[in-house]
Design a protein around this motif. Structure first.
Motif: not given
Length: 93
Positions: A34-63
């Protein structure tokens, strides 16, 4: 306070997937999106695209952790320097 891990469905990069996250992390991601004016799906897709390793849930927590660490450091800088202060500019002669 007990934090339960809940599996949720989300669309990332055009594909439906599920992630298991605690409510606190899920709510934080929604706030950040909301602060970035993007959808949750867009935010998660961006985080997923930048993750180096590990699962998505861990990447989201670390973000989320990194986001709020940055906010805390920014607040500390403002408190140390003063709200309207900027670091002094070195004088070059």
């Amino acid at each position: 306070m007990k934090s339960l891990v809940v599996k949720r469905s989300i669309v990332r990069a055009g594909h439906k997937t599920s992630v298991s996250l605690e409510d606190e992390f899920w709510n934080a991601l929604k706030d950040i999106a909301g602060d970035r004016h993007v959808t949750l799906s867009e935010l998660v897709s961006g985080i997923d695209a930048q993750r180096q390793h590990g699962n998505l849930s861990s990447a989201l927590r670390l973000f989320v952790l990194d986001f709020y660490r940055g906010k805390a450091a920014e607040k500390l800088r403002h408190e140390t320097l003063g709200e309207d202060s900027t670091p002094p500019t070195p004088v070059v002669s």
